[in-house]
Design an enzyme around this catalytic site. Structure first.
Site, PDB file in Angstrom:
ATOM      1  N   SER A   1      -4.368   3.823 -13.663  1.00  0.00           N
ATOM      2  CA  SER A   1      -3.754   2.829 -14.545  1.00  0.00           C
ATOM      3  C   SER A   1      -3.978   3.214 -16.011  1.00  0.00           C
ATOM      4  O   SER A   1      -4.917   3.965 -16.344  1.00  0.00           O
ATOM      5  CB  SER A   1      -4.363   1.459 -14.254  1.00  0.00           C
ATOM      6  OG  SER A   1      -5.760   1.522 -14.442  1.00  0.00           O
TER       7      SER A   1
ATOM      8  N   LYS B   1     -13.058  13.034  -7.461  1.00  0.00           N
ATOM      9  CA  LYS B   1     -13.501  11.635  -7.307  1.00  0.00           C
ATOM     10  C   LYS B   1     -12.252  10.838  -6.925  1.00  0.00           C
ATOM     11  O   LYS B   1     -11.493  10.383  -7.773  1.00  0.00           O
ATOM     12  CB  LYS B   1     -14.097  11.138  -8.632  1.00  0.00           C
ATOM     13  CG  LYS B   1     -15.135  10.044  -8.522  1.00  0.00           C
ATOM     14  CD  LYS B   1     -14.715   8.817  -7.771  1.00  0.00           C
ATOM     15  CE  LYS B   1     -13.839   7.878  -8.582  1.00  0.00           C
ATOM     16  NZ  LYS B   1     -13.242   6.786  -7.735  1.00  0.00           N
TER      17      LYS B   1
ATOM     18  N   CYS C   1       4.094   5.364  -8.809  1.00  0.00           N
ATOM     19  CA  CYS C   1       4.241   5.421 -10.272  1.00  0.00           C
ATOM     20  C   CYS C   1       5.652   5.781 -10.662  1.00  0.00           C
ATOM     21  O   CYS C   1       6.055   5.581 -11.798  1.00  0.00           O
ATOM     22  CB  CYS C   1       3.269   6.419 -10.863  1.00  0.00           C
ATOM     23  SG  CYS C   1       3.666   8.088 -10.385  1.00  0.00           S
TER      24      CYS C   1
ATOM     25  N   PHE D   1      -5.337   5.309  -5.839  1.00  0.00           N
ATOM     26  CA  PHE D   1      -5.216   4.985  -4.414  1.00  0.00           C
ATOM     27  C   PHE D   1      -3.837   5.285  -3.853  1.00  0.00           C
ATOM     28  O   PHE D   1      -3.667   5.451  -2.655  1.00  0.00           O
ATOM     29  CB  PHE D   1      -5.540   3.493  -4.181  1.00  0.00           C
ATOM     30  CG  PHE D   1      -4.376   2.581  -4.476  1.00  0.00           C
ATOM     31  CD1 PHE D   1      -3.407   2.326  -3.506  1.00  0.00           C
ATOM     32  CD2 PHE D   1      -4.204   2.008  -5.734  1.00  0.00           C
ATOM     33  CE1 PHE D   1      -2.310   1.524  -3.783  1.00  0.00           C
ATOM     34  CE2 PHE D   1      -3.110   1.209  -6.014  1.00  0.00           C
ATOM     35  CZ  PHE D   1      -2.164   0.970  -5.027  1.00  0.00           C
TER      36      PHE D   1
HETATM   37  P1  NAD Z   1      -7.096   2.733 -11.247  1.00  0.00           P
HETATM   38  O1  NAD Z   1      -6.949   3.029 -12.696  1.00  0.00           O
HETATM   39  O2  NAD Z   1      -7.634   1.420 -10.840  1.00  0.00           O
HETATM   40  O3  NAD Z   1      -8.044   3.834 -10.548  1.00  0.00           O
HETATM   41  C1  NAD Z   1      -7.837   5.207 -10.717  1.00  0.00           C
HETATM   42  C2  NAD Z   1      -9.164   5.933 -10.616  1.00  0.00           C
HETATM   43  O4  NAD Z   1     -10.006   5.490 -11.688  1.00  0.00           O
HETATM   44  C3  NAD Z   1      -9.913   5.648  -9.324  1.00  0.00           C
HETATM   45  O5  NAD Z   1     -10.501   6.840  -8.862  1.00  0.00           O
HETATM   46  C4  NAD Z   1     -10.945   4.625  -9.730  1.00  0.00           C
HETATM   47  O6  NAD Z   1     -12.131   4.694  -8.973  1.00  0.00           O
HETATM   48  C5  NAD Z   1     -11.230   4.974 -11.174  1.00  0.00           C
HETATM   49  N1  NAD Z   1     -11.605   3.796 -11.973  1.00  0.00           N
HETATM   50  C6  NAD Z   1     -11.180   2.527 -11.790  1.00  0.00           C
HETATM   51  N2  NAD Z   1     -11.737   1.710 -12.713  1.00  0.00           N
HETATM   52  C7  NAD Z   1     -12.526   2.482 -13.484  1.00  0.00           C
HETATM   53  C8  NAD Z   1     -13.363   2.199 -14.619  1.00  0.00           C
HETATM   54  N3  NAD Z   1     -13.479   0.979 -15.125  1.00  0.00           N
HETATM   55  N4  NAD Z   1     -14.020   3.231 -15.176  1.00  0.00           N
HETATM   56  C9  NAD Z   1     -13.893   4.469 -14.676  1.00  0.00           C
HETATM   57  N5  NAD Z   1     -13.129   4.785 -13.621  1.00  0.00           N
HETATM   58  C10 NAD Z   1     -12.441   3.812 -13.020  1.00  0.00           C
HETATM   59  O7  NAD Z   1      -5.644   3.008 -10.588  1.00  0.00           O
HETATM   60  P2  NAD Z   1      -5.187   2.697  -9.099  1.00  0.00           P
HETATM   61  O8  NAD Z   1      -5.032   1.237  -8.938  1.00  0.00           O
HETATM   62  O9  NAD Z   1      -6.024   3.459  -8.146  1.00  0.00           O
HETATM   63  O10 NAD Z   1      -3.744   3.391  -9.112  1.00  0.00           O
HETATM   64  C11 NAD Z   1      -2.567   2.714  -9.504  1.00  0.00           C
HETATM   65  C12 NAD Z   1      -2.204   3.075 -10.929  1.00  0.00           C
HETATM   66  O11 NAD Z   1      -2.028   4.484 -11.034  1.00  0.00           O
HETATM   67  C13 NAD Z   1      -0.883   2.457 -11.361  1.00  0.00           C
HETATM   68  O12 NAD Z   1      -1.013   2.021 -12.693  1.00  0.00           O
HETATM   69  C14 NAD Z   1       0.092   3.626 -11.273  1.00  0.00           C
HETATM   70  O13 NAD Z   1       1.216   3.516 -12.112  1.00  0.00           O
HETATM   71  C15 NAD Z   1      -0.785   4.757 -11.683  1.00  0.00           C
HETATM   72  N6  NAD Z   1      -0.271   6.042 -11.246  1.00  0.00           N
HETATM   73  C16 NAD Z   1       0.252   6.865 -12.199  1.00  0.00           C
HETATM   74  C17 NAD Z   1       0.777   8.087 -11.831  1.00  0.00           C
HETATM   75  C18 NAD Z   1       1.341   9.014 -12.868  1.00  0.00           C
HETATM   76  O14 NAD Z   1       1.533  10.181 -12.580  1.00  0.00           O
HETATM   77  N7  NAD Z   1       1.589   8.540 -14.076  1.00  0.00           N
HETATM   78  C19 NAD Z   1       0.757   8.480 -10.490  1.00  0.00           C
HETATM   79  C20 NAD Z   1       0.204   7.604  -9.544  1.00  0.00           C
HETATM   80  C21 NAD Z   1      -0.313   6.389  -9.940  1.00  0.00           C
END
Ligand code: NAD
Length: 508
Positions: A230, A177, A285, A153
């Site tokens: 995450s 997605k 991040c 997000f």
């Molecule tokens: P999230 O893991 O909740 O969601 C990311 C994606 O995974 C979304 O599209 C979501 O729909 C999907 N998802 C969520 N739960 C799932 C499940 N149980 N099974 C399958 N798919 C699932 O992450 P978020 O809250 O959207 O983003 C924030 C996180 O992203 C933070 O931890 C941040 O540090 C990380 N982030 C990392 C980077 C990087 O480059 N390392 C960059 C941006 C954000």
């Protein structure tokens, strides 16, 4: 049927497509806490149909020469710039980051698309003339076919663009997605790509949750999946992708440290830290979430200088040009930050500035958390070990450089780290010895520019190849190596074939 008037659909085969699963998720206006729309959540059948559509469209796109593909990308970039204000406002209204920050989100994504317009050059292989007698060897990069991106997000324009631009430029069809929390900008990007001349079916947006993600992971057609989100989900996707032999690059959470040496210019450090820790409500991040001053005197001066700046942070509606940052994305995100503030206090860290009290007049139900600052945090504290992902900076004090270096190096996460110093030798030691993927020297958020690669280490990144830069093209292509021999026919005076050879050919 959704009970909300606005339903955000999918984008498949060059058109908006209403969902048929009858499952929806709420999309909030984070500044008021009200539901402003619902997003359709795709079923497995809907995802499979989108993949089939992409598979049918991909061969003709791959057969389009790379320069023509780059021209479509160029037009796409022009259209994004023309619509940047509208896109930024849309992004801000669902995410909560300020409109200028949303413009930056779009800009950093476009920069990778600009890099990908060099695709004709980037796809060039290697060639060895006369590697053996009459034998030449060359390699070429070919698209994988249908590939996917699953994005978080917190950068709803930048990260989708980091994934889709190199993939499409390389001749693949793409299934995106995006996050279900702010899905409108990815959808608009797909529409703009179509308007730019991208054939229908090459860029598809499937909105959804775990069911859609699992359908992508189970698909035998999809050959690669790029994920950002995450760490637990990154690990899940990395493991599941391997079951169907997909390539996977999965980037996870972070805990980015900034080391402050006694010789650093403290005014500059404080300005840098406040922007890097609290910008976008800390939902980056690459946000700095841990400051590591070296020596008691540096630490005391740092806290004294930080405290008034954190207290003075202006929070409010993301459309207000005078605010430093807006609300968090959801009530759940806000609750998580509030819970960590309590945990930190219970663990014995010193709460120097408590962000729980911060309210925005008129928008009391918005997902706001004011700036929070902890001092005397210890390595064993949960608030140190875990990612908070909010406007909370913590100070962990180090006796000397070696101890300061050990904190980020021994942390589970390894996304980025920064050092502030005037001493070149210390900076060089830091850059060479630290165990994290991206380093800033007097730079607080060291997100590499588009033509270098972006990727964290340890629990911040799983897989071999990074995002953007040359790695992004390598990730979304496969290398084929050709060994060719064109002998002169014996009938034309060439050497007669010498019979079968049973020993492996070597260069002897
Ligand atoms: P999230 O893991 O909740 O969601 C990311 C994606 O995974 C979304 O599209 C979501 O729909 C999907 N998802 C969520 N739960 C799932 C499940 N149980 N099974 C399958 N798919 C699932 O992450 P978020 O809250 O959207 O983003 C924030 C996180 O992203 C933070 O931890 C941040 O540090 C990380 N982030 C990392 C980077 C990087 O480059 N390392 C960059 C941006 C954000």
């Amino acid at each position: 049927m959704s009970s909300i008037a606005t339903v955000i659909p999918h984008f498949v085969g060059g058109a908006r497509l209403e969902g048929t699963s009858d499952r929806f998720a709420d999309v909030y206006d984070p500044s008021t806490g009200k539901v402003q729309a619902q997003v359709a959540l795709a079923s497995k059948a809907e995802v499979d149909a989108a993949i089939a559509n992409a598979e049918a469209a991909q061969p003709a796109w791959a057969a389009t020469n790379p320069q023509k593909r780059a021209r479509v990308l160029n037009k796409f970039i022009t259209l994004i710039y023309e619509h940047q204000q509208e896109l930024a406002e849309l992004l801000s209204s669902e995410h909560g980051k300020t409109v200028p920050d949303a413009k930056g989100d779009i800009q950093r994504g476009v920069e990778v698309a600009e890099f990908a317009t060099g695709i004709a050059h980037l796809l060039k292989g290697e060639y060895t003339d006369a590697a053996g007698t009459g034998i030449d060897v060359y390699s070429m990069r070919q698209p994988l076919g249908v590939v996917a991106g699953i994005t978080p997000f917190n950068f709803p324009a930048m990260i989708p663009l980091w994934k889709l631009a190199p993939a499409i430029a390389a001749g693949n069809a793409f299934i995106l997605k995006p996050s279900e929390r702010d899905p409108s900008v990815p959808l608009r990007l797909a529409e703009l790509a179509l308007e730019a001349g991208l054939p229908a079916g090459i860029l598809n947006v499937i909105n959804g949750d775990k069911e859609a993600v699992d359908a992508i992971l189970d698909s035998e057609v999809i050959k690669a999946v790029g994920f950002v989100g995450s760490t637990p989900i990154a690990q899940y996707i990395y493991t599941r992708a391997a079951e169907t032999g997909k390539r996977a690059q999965c980037f996870g959470g972070a805990k980015n440290h900034a080391i402050i040496m006694p010789d650093a210019d403290l005014d500059e450090v404080v300005d840098a830290l406040v922007g890097a820790a609290y910008g976008s409500a800390g939902e980056r991040c690459m946000a700095i979430s841990v400051a590591v001053p070296v020596g008691k005197e540096t630490a005391d001066r740092l806290i004294a200088a930080l405290k008034p700046k954190v207290e003075a942070l202006r929070i409010g509606a993301p459309t207000d040009p005078d605010v430093d940052y807006g609300p968090l994305v959801t009530q759940a995100a806000k609750d998580r930050v509030l819970e960590y503030i309590q945990i930190g206090q219970d663990e014995g860290a010193e709460l120097v500035v408590d962000g729980r009290e911060g309210k925005v007049e008129g928008d009391e139900n918005g997902f706001y958390v004011a700036g929070t600052l902890f001092d005397h945090v210890k390595p064993e504290h949960r608030i140190y070990k875990e990612e908070i992902f909010g406007p909370a900076l913590m100070v962990i004090r180090a006796d000397d450089f070696e101890q300061a270096l050990s904190f980020p190096s021994e942390h589970d996460y390894g996304n980025g780290a920064a050092i502030f110093t005037r001493d070149g030798h210390t900076a060089r030691e830091f850059a060479r010895r630290i165990d994290t993927g991206m380093i800033g020297i007097n730079v607080p958020i060291p997100v590499p520019i588009a033509y270098h690669t972006f990727g964290g280490w340890k629990k911040s990144g799983f897989g071999d190849l990074n995002q953007h830069g040359p790695d992004s093209i390598r990730f979304y292509t496969k290398t084929k190596t050709v060994t060719q021999r064109w002998p002169k026919p014996a009938a034309d005076g060439g050497e007669a074939a010498g019979g079968s050879h049973f020993v492996i050919p070597t260069m002897n």
